[in-house]
Structures are given as structure tokens and as C-alpha cells.
Design a protein around this motif. Structure first.
Motif, mmCIF file in Angstrom:
data_model
loop_
_atom_site.group_PDB
_atom_site.id
_atom_site.type_symbol
_atom_site.label_atom_id
_atom_site.label_comp_id
_atom_site.label_asym_id
_atom_site.label_seq_id
_atom_site.Cartn_x
_atom_site.Cartn_y
_atom_site.Cartn_z
ATOM 1 N N UNK A 144 0.819 -1.214 0.000
ATOM 2 C CA UNK A 144 0.000 0.000 0.000
ATOM 3 C C UNK A 144 0.851 1.262 0.000
ATOM 4 N N UNK A 145 2.143 1.112 -0.290
ATOM 5 C CA UNK A 145 3.090 2.230 -0.325
ATOM 6 C C UNK A 145 3.082 3.027 0.978
ATOM 7 N N UNK A 146 2.999 2.284 2.060
ATOM 8 C CA UNK A 146 3.012 2.936 3.365
ATOM 9 C C UNK A 146 4.419 3.334 3.783
ATOM 10 N N UNK A 147 4.507 4.051 4.897
ATOM 11 C CA UNK A 147 5.800 4.494 5.440
ATOM 12 C C UNK A 147 5.779 4.321 6.950
ATOM 13 N N UNK A 148 6.828 3.720 7.473
ATOM 14 C CA UNK A 148 6.931 3.577 8.927
ATOM 15 C C UNK A 148 7.331 4.915 9.543
ATOM 16 N N UNK A 149 6.967 5.123 10.796
ATOM 17 C CA UNK A 149 7.378 6.352 11.470
ATOM 18 C C UNK A 149 8.890 6.356 11.670
ATOM 19 N N UNK A 150 9.550 7.519 11.530
ATOM 20 C CA UNK A 150 11.014 7.558 11.670
ATOM 21 C C UNK A 150 11.464 7.041 13.035
ATOM 22 N N UNK A 151 12.607 6.372 13.012
ATOM 23 C CA UNK A 151 13.261 5.816 14.201
ATOM 24 C C UNK A 151 12.479 4.670 14.839
ATOM 25 N N UNK A 152 11.503 4.099 14.104
ATOM 26 C CA UNK A 152 10.722 2.980 14.658
ATOM 27 C C UNK A 152 10.947 1.685 13.900
ATOM 28 N N UNK A 153 11.561 1.761 12.746
ATOM 29 C CA UNK A 153 11.732 0.570 11.921
ATOM 30 C C UNK A 153 12.908 -0.285 12.342
ATOM 31 N N UNK A 154 13.043 -1.407 11.667
ATOM 32 C CA UNK A 154 14.122 -2.350 11.957
ATOM 33 C C UNK A 154 15.418 -1.936 11.256
ATOM 34 N N UNK A 155 16.519 -2.461 11.767
ATOM 35 C CA UNK A 155 17.841 -2.394 11.127
ATOM 36 C C UNK A 155 18.446 -0.997 11.073
ATOM 37 N N UNK A 156 17.901 -0.049 11.846
ATOM 38 C CA UNK A 156 18.450 1.304 11.796
ATOM 39 C C UNK A 156 19.906 1.328 12.250
ATOM 40 N N UNK A 195 27.350 -0.096 2.033
ATOM 41 C CA UNK A 195 26.786 1.073 1.336
ATOM 42 C C UNK A 195 25.794 1.817 2.236
ATOM 43 N N UNK A 196 25.709 1.418 3.500
ATOM 44 C CA UNK A 196 24.763 2.016 4.443
ATOM 45 C C UNK A 196 25.439 3.181 5.165
ATOM 46 N N UNK A 197 24.702 4.244 5.431
ATOM 47 C CA UNK A 197 25.249 5.379 6.166
ATOM 48 C C UNK A 197 24.171 5.973 7.070
ATOM 49 N N UNK A 198 24.606 6.728 8.059
ATOM 50 C CA UNK A 198 23.690 7.355 9.006
ATOM 51 C C UNK A 198 23.251 8.706 8.441
ATOM 52 N N UNK A 199 22.012 8.739 7.958
ATOM 53 C CA UNK A 199 21.508 9.972 7.347
ATOM 54 C C UNK A 199 20.855 10.899 8.364
ATOM 55 N N UNK A 200 20.582 10.366 9.568
ATOM 56 C CA UNK A 200 19.922 11.163 10.589
ATOM 57 C C UNK A 200 18.442 11.352 10.346
ATOM 58 N N UNK A 201 17.891 10.662 9.341
ATOM 59 C CA UNK A 201 16.478 10.843 9.005
ATOM 60 C C UNK A 201 15.564 9.930 9.792
#
Length: 422
Positions: free
Chosen positions: A318-330, A352-358
């Protein structure tokens, strides 16, 4: 050389020895059989020794004249309750040399080469035009049809099949099918056949080696996907080539030619076509996907609807989006791959992963060929959506504010990623 005159020719004929008359034509008979789609029926019956000709046609309906479009249109009308006419069945007219093969032997091949218990269907083909049928032209053929049916029913019942639904009736209103339907699989070797049979031998015929059922002890009792296949099934081969041969999903998969589940496991209903993919949990069927014609994304969506959590489904489908800082693997930093949660295909790597602060896992480049990009104009914004190439699920978006060397930021929902450490 002296030319032969008409007079000499006449004289020559008078004294020539008499030529023996040609051998009398073989005694032949014919019977009309409905086995579902006549393309496959034509191929199967033509392989019977002693059969001299097989012709595709339509028979058994109320209309004296009918063609392919007439049959399809009447079937649609019947489904909508707009007609009470009896429709024609797709049939084959089987002509055979009675010195080489009996009508009983022709009927045995008929019974063994399709499933006569399915009513108005044969495999993926559904409708009264695909019914199993024997249309006879004599009392002897009628008697043979009934006798072989009753004998084969005993074998089917012993193999846990239901009652035979084959229509046995006098032949009426036979119409030869259009030219492009004749010898269809000869002209189109990779065309649709639609017949698999029950693999149950007619009594007295050589026993066919029964495919071995899977051993429940070799499977995952909590969740197991089983692919039910059949010999000579082009769609099974296509599914194997496009999906099974590169299987990386965390859902364990097994395939079988047996039409029954492992001992002690339970199907919700009988199988009627191949391939059929059945998902079992605790040894019981919880969902199935019948048939395959190359739509991989649709198959993976079916599997995902069953194995993903409600939150994952909301994001993925459904093209949803999780709330920031609540998802897995951050905060996941171990060397490894972030993979599609349904297919297991690698999407991004930790290096290739980096901390974007988003507040969402961010990457500056994906694994080659792992994603597809799509314009997204939802919520009044113009963005580029990121989807998994293997399953088609929504992952997130890509922006042009990332670090070198690409300058891109793939902002991905962590809940639709699975992590596989190196």
C-alpha cells in the motif's frame, strides 16, 4: 523407334495381364471424446497405436452449427444466467483401425489421459465446454463406454478420487473445429496442453510408477511451501526456471510429482491443476496459488500477503511508510546483505549504508539489478519510488542528497528489509 499407334496400344491392353485389385481399405471406426482443451486431447489420442486420425471439433450441444466463438459466447451467457441451451464440448473425433486397436483400448487411453472427475472443468480450463464426454455412434460403443467407466471408477476410488462425471451420450451435432485448431501442438510444440491425467492406471494395464509423496520428516512443520507439479507440464517448467531455480526466500520450499501431501498433512481441497503452490502451517494448508503463466510479481505478492506482518503488508503493498526511528535495522552495522523479506533477494549491502539522521535506514547504492525506480506523485510531491525488482514490493524513495561516491540517498523502510549477515 516406331511410335505406338492407338491401335497397338489397344492391342497391348488386351493382352496385358490383369492387375490385382488394391488391398481392401482397413476397417475403421470413430468415436468422439471430450477431455478438456482439444489441443492436448488431440496430441494424447494421436499417440495411441492404431489410431489413424484425430480431428478437433465441437459436439454435444443444442445448436446444429457452432464454431469456436459461438461456444465461448454461449458459455459466457450461461454463466450470466442468460441462456438455458446446452453448450457444445470441445472434443476430438478419434478414427482408429479396428484390426489394430479396439474401442475398449481407445477408451482406456481416454480415461488415463485426463481427470474424468472434475465436472465442468479440466485443470485450469473451467466451463461446460471443457466437460469430460464420450459421444458414441453405436450400442457397442455405448456398452464399452459404460463398462470401462465402471472399471476405471474402481481404480479411482481406491486412489481416493471422487465419482466420474463423464457424460456418455449418443453423438449429435458434431462440428469440425477451425483449421488453426487442427494439429495445434504439432504446429506449436510449446503451446498449452492442459492435460495431466490422474496417474491412476486402468485395471489390467501396466502399473505406472507412483510418484513418491514427500516425507513430512524432511519438511518444516511450522511453515512449508510445496509445489505440486506434473510430468510434461510446460508451466511447471516455466515456474521452476523463473522462480524455483533461484529460490532464496526464508520460506522452505519442496516440489513433488505426487498429487497428495505428505502423510499426516492436510490439503484444504483437491488439486485440479499444475503447478499448484500450497503453503502449509503446522501440516495444514493455509493458502494456495494455482497455475503460473510468468507473472512472478503476482506470485510473490500472494506469498507476501501470507508471511508478512500487517505493518509490513501496509508498507509493501500500500506504499506505506513507517514512522522515523521505529523501523528495523536502523543501527545494523554487521557485514552482510539487506534482502527482500519475501524473495530473499539481496537489495543493499552494509558497506553502502550510512547514518543519514532521518530515522530510516539509508544507503548510497543498491545491489546491481536489485531495484526498480518509478515516478511517485502522491501527497502532492514529486518523488522517485524504490521497489524490489524480485517481488515488486514498495521499499521507499531515493533522493539526490546522499554522500559520495553516488550522491544518492536510498531512504528505505526498515520493516520491509530482512538482514542476512555474511
Amino acid at each position: 523407334m516406331q511410335p505406338i499407334t492407338p491401335l497397338l496400344i489397344s492391342a497391348a491392353l488386351l493382352v496385358a495381364p490383369l492387375v490385382a485389385p488394391p488391398r481392401a481399405l482397413a476397417d475403421t471406426d470413430s468415436i468422439v471424446l471430450g477431455m478438456g482443451c482439444f489441443w492436448g486431447a488431440e496430441k494424447r489420442m494421436a499417440a495411441v497405436p492404431g489410431v489413424t486420425d484425430v480431428e478437433s471439433g465441437y459436439a454435444g450441444g443444442d445448436a446444429a452449427q457452432a464454431g469456436y466463438r459461438d461456444v465461448l459466447n454461449l458459455e459466457k451467457a450461461l454463466r450470466r444466467g442468460r441462456s438455458t441451451q446446452r453448450n457444445h464440448a470441445e472434443v476430438v473425433k478419434v478414427t482408429f483401425d479396428t484390426d489394430q486397436v479396439s474401442v475398449e483400448e481407445v477408451l482406456i487411453a481416454f480415461w488415463e489421459n485426463h481427470d474424468p472427475t472434475q465436472g465442468d472443468r479440466q485443470g485450469n480450463d473451467v466451463g461446460s465446454n471443457y466437460r469430460s464426454a464420450i459421444y458414441y455412434n453405436s450400442p457397442a460403443q455405448q456398452a464399452a463406454a459404460i463398462a470401462t467407466r465402471d472399471t476405471y471408477q474402481q481404480a479411482l476410488s481406491a486412489a481416493d478420487y471422487g465419482p466420474i462425471t463423464t457424460e456418455i451420450a449418443p453423438l449429435r451435432h458434431y462440428n469440425r473445429a477451425e483449421a488453426y485448431h487442427q494439429d495445434y501442438l504439432v504446429k506449436n510444440p510449446d503451446g498449452y496442453c492442459g492435460l495431466g491425467g490422474t496417474q491412476v492406471a486402468y485395471p489390467g494395464q501396466p502399473e505406472k510408477p507412483a510418484p513418491q509423496r514427500l516425507n513430512a520428516g524432511d519438511l518444516n512443520p511450522e511453515r512449508q511451501l510445496i509445489v505440486f507439479e506434473a510430468p510434461d507440464c510446460p508451466y511447471c517448467e516455466q515456474f521452476r526456471a523463473e522462480v524455483l531455480d533461484d529460490w532464496r526466500s526464508e520460506v522452505p520450499v519442496a516440489s513433488t510429482l505426487a498429487g497428495q501431501p505428505p502423510e499426516g498433512w492436510q490439503l484444504d481441497k483437491a488439486l485440479f491443476a499444475t503447478p499448484t503452490m500450497v503453503l502449509f502451517e503446522q501440516g495444514r494448508e493455509v493458502s494456495r496459488y494455482t497455475g503460473y503463466s510468468g507473472d512472478k510479481a503476482r506470485f510473490w505478492q500472494w506469498l507476501g500477503q501470507r508471511i508478512l506482518t500487517p505493518e509490513q503488508r501496509r508498507i509493501a503493498f500500500e506504499q506505506g511508510t513507517e514512522r522515523p526511528f521505529t523501523g528495523s535495522h536502523l543501527d545494523e552495522k554487521r557485514p552482510g546483505a539487506f534482502v527482500d523479506p519475501i524473495t530473499g533477494a539481496p537489495l543493499f549491502r552494509t558497506d553502502t549504508k550510512f547514518n543519514s539522521g532521518t530515522g530510516w535506514p539509508s544507503f548510497f547504492t543498491p545491489v546491481d539489478g536489485a531495484i526498480t525506480l518509478h515516478e511517485d506523485h502522491s501527497h502532492g510531491m514529486r518523488r522517485i519510488e524504490v521497489r524490489s525488482a524480485s517481488s515488486g514490493i514498495h521499499l521507499g524513495h531515493v533522493f539526490n542528497d546522499g554522500p559520495p561516491p553516488t550522491g544518492e540517498r536510498y531512504c528505505i523502510n526498515g520493516n520491509v528489509l530482512a538482514f542476512v549477515p555474511d
